[in-house]
Design a protein around this motif. Sequence first.
Motif, PDB file in Angstrom:
ATOM      1  N   PRO A   1      -3.156   2.697   5.999  1.00 39.67           N
ATOM      2  CA  PRO A   1      -2.596   2.417   7.323  1.00 39.67           C
ATOM      3  C   PRO A   1      -3.489   2.929   8.458  1.00 39.67           C
ATOM      4  O   PRO A   1      -4.320   3.805   8.265  1.00 39.67           O
ATOM      5  CB  PRO A   1      -1.300   3.226   7.291  1.00 39.67           C
ATOM      6  CG  PRO A   1      -1.671   4.440   6.484  1.00 39.67           C
ATOM      7  CD  PRO A   1      -2.594   3.930   5.419  1.00 39.67           C
TER       8      PRO A   1
ATOM      9  N   ARG B   1       3.833   6.144   3.365  1.00 44.20           N
ATOM     10  CA  ARG B   1       4.051   7.459   3.971  1.00 44.20           C
ATOM     11  C   ARG B   1       4.331   7.307   5.471  1.00 44.20           C
ATOM     12  O   ARG B   1       5.201   7.967   6.029  1.00 44.20           O
ATOM     13  CB  ARG B   1       2.782   8.315   3.864  1.00 44.20           C
ATOM     14  CG  ARG B   1       2.369   8.673   2.489  1.00 44.20           C
ATOM     15  CD  ARG B   1       0.953   9.221   2.529  1.00 44.20           C
ATOM     16  NE  ARG B   1       0.879  10.602   2.112  1.00 44.20           N
ATOM     17  CZ  ARG B   1      -0.249  11.293   2.046  1.00 44.20           C
ATOM     18  NH1 ARG B   1      -1.389  10.761   2.402  1.00 44.20           N
ATOM     19  NH2 ARG B   1      -0.249  12.532   1.632  1.00 44.20           N
TER      20      ARG B   1
ATOM     21  N   CYS C   1       0.831  -1.219   0.000  1.00 48.57           N
ATOM     22  CA  CYS C   1       0.000   0.000   0.000  1.00 48.57           C
ATOM     23  C   CYS C   1       0.861   1.263   0.000  1.00 48.57           C
ATOM     24  O   CYS C   1       1.550   1.570   0.980  1.00 48.57           O
ATOM     25  CB  CYS C   1      -0.911  -0.006   1.223  1.00 48.57           C
ATOM     26  SG  CYS C   1      -1.838   1.550   1.360  1.00 48.57           S
ATOM     27  N   PRO C   2       0.791   2.036  -1.076  1.00 47.73           N
ATOM     28  CA  PRO C   2       1.603   3.249  -1.121  1.00 47.73           C
ATOM     29  C   PRO C   2       1.196   4.301  -0.098  1.00 47.73           C
ATOM     30  O   PRO C   2       2.038   5.081   0.353  1.00 47.73           O
ATOM     31  CB  PRO C   2       1.392   3.775  -2.547  1.00 47.73           C
ATOM     32  CG  PRO C   2       0.207   3.060  -3.081  1.00 47.73           C
ATOM     33  CD  PRO C   2       0.024   1.801  -2.299  1.00 47.73           C
ATOM     34  N   TRP C   3      -0.074   4.309   0.309  1.00 48.66           N
ATOM     35  CA  TRP C   3      -0.461   5.262   1.365  1.00 48.66           C
ATOM     36  C   TRP C   3       0.228   4.887   2.667  1.00 48.66           C
ATOM     37  O   TRP C   3       0.675   5.764   3.421  1.00 48.66           O
ATOM     38  CB  TRP C   3      -1.978   5.270   1.556  1.00 48.66           C
ATOM     39  CG  TRP C   3      -2.744   5.691   0.345  1.00 48.66           C
ATOM     40  CD1 TRP C   3      -3.497   4.898  -0.471  1.00 48.66           C
ATOM     41  CD2 TRP C   3      -2.829   7.018  -0.205  1.00 48.66           C
ATOM     42  NE1 TRP C   3      -4.035   5.653  -1.485  1.00 48.66           N
ATOM     43  CE2 TRP C   3      -3.651   6.946  -1.347  1.00 48.66           C
ATOM     44  CE3 TRP C   3      -2.300   8.247   0.174  1.00 48.66           C
ATOM     45  CZ2 TRP C   3      -3.950   8.065  -2.125  1.00 48.66           C
ATOM     46  CZ3 TRP C   3      -2.590   9.364  -0.610  1.00 48.66           C
ATOM     47  CH2 TRP C   3      -3.411   9.266  -1.737  1.00 48.66           C
TER      48      TRP C   3
ATOM     49  N   GLU D   1      -5.912   7.457   8.321  1.00 40.67           N
ATOM     50  CA  GLU D   1      -5.652   8.325   7.162  1.00 40.67           C
ATOM     51  C   GLU D   1      -4.166   8.709   7.145  1.00 40.67           C
ATOM     52  O   GLU D   1      -3.682   9.434   8.027  1.00 40.67           O
ATOM     53  CB  GLU D   1      -6.537   9.580   7.156  1.00 40.67           C
ATOM     54  CG  GLU D   1      -7.978   9.289   6.781  1.00 40.67           C
ATOM     55  CD  GLU D   1      -8.110   8.683   5.381  1.00 40.67           C
ATOM     56  OE1 GLU D   1      -7.432   9.147   4.451  1.00 40.67           O
ATOM     57  OE2 GLU D   1      -8.880   7.721   5.220  1.00 40.67           O
TER      58      GLU D   1
ATOM     59  N   GLY E   1     -11.838   0.049   7.297  1.00 40.10           N
ATOM     60  CA  GLY E   1     -11.189  -1.171   6.807  1.00 40.10           C
ATOM     61  C   GLY E   1      -9.923  -0.926   6.016  1.00 40.10           C
ATOM     62  O   GLY E   1      -9.416  -1.825   5.367  1.00 40.10           O
ATOM     63  N   LEU E   2      -9.424   0.294   6.050  1.00 39.58           N
ATOM     64  CA  LEU E   2      -8.254   0.633   5.233  1.00 39.58           C
ATOM     65  C   LEU E   2      -6.968   0.572   6.060  1.00 39.58           C
ATOM     66  O   LEU E   2      -6.996   0.660   7.285  1.00 39.58           O
ATOM     67  CB  LEU E   2      -8.409   2.045   4.670  1.00 39.58           C
ATOM     68  CG  LEU E   2      -9.654   2.329   3.823  1.00 39.58           C
ATOM     69  CD1 LEU E   2      -9.714   3.809   3.460  1.00 39.58           C
ATOM     70  CD2 LEU E   2      -9.659   1.478   2.567  1.00 39.58           C
TER      71      LEU E   2
END
Length: 216
Positions: A57, A20, A15-17, A68, A54-55
């Motif tokens: 990070p 971060r 996951c690229p988010w 978020e 459910g996301l």
Amino acid sequence: MGSTNKLILYTNHRCPWAHRVHIALNELNIPYDEEIIDLDTPRTEAYLKINPRGLVPTINHDGEIITESGIVAQYLADAHPSSHLLPASNAEGGALRRARVAFFVDAFFSKFHSHLGKFVFAKSDEDASAGVEAAVAGLLKEVEPLLKDAGPFFGGSEKLTLAEVSPDRVLRHPRRLEREARHLPGLRGRGLRREGAQLLEVGSGGRAASQRDVYL
Ligand SMILES: N[C@@H](CCC(=O)N[C@@H](CS)C(=O)NCC(=O)O)C(=O)O
């Protein structure tokens, strides 16, 4: 945030988010436990209690859940006001520098990143080209001028800043998409390769992108 505080990062290395947050944690030398969330299956009840969206990070810091990626990265930087990522608002010049970083991140996402989706999910070559053109135009007009003094990092910083942490994921996105383009009908691999290479070269963000591999 002392060393005795406990931090759990719920993540997935694809996951690229989430990258971060990995970058922010590593830049700040914050110890953490990692829990990998399987994104290929429905989220467990236990994880949905932690993050109802459910996301990944997500972090759990001493029992406080923060979600978020942009907010988590900002929180981590704010919790370390003397770090190289972001000055405190009451430090000398801190408020202005924070505004500059925030503006860069806003410009990156609103003037450049917002066009990538049009490209990736385009149903025709014309739409794909229009998406690429808009993304590159936004990059040249709105983003690159903000990187004039990025040597080596944002605002002339010697070390990575929150400005690099935030867009890092999309700077690498084109490279990842290039691989996926072989499998996804409708993706225009050729343009993606060309523009992706160009995007990866961009300013200080490009440097951040190349650093990321040491973190995961
Ligand atoms: N806006 C969110 C986006 C996070 C996100 O989309 N994560 C993806 C993985 S890269 C995810 O968890 N997807 C699971 C799903 O959609 O079920 C953030 O910045 O944290």
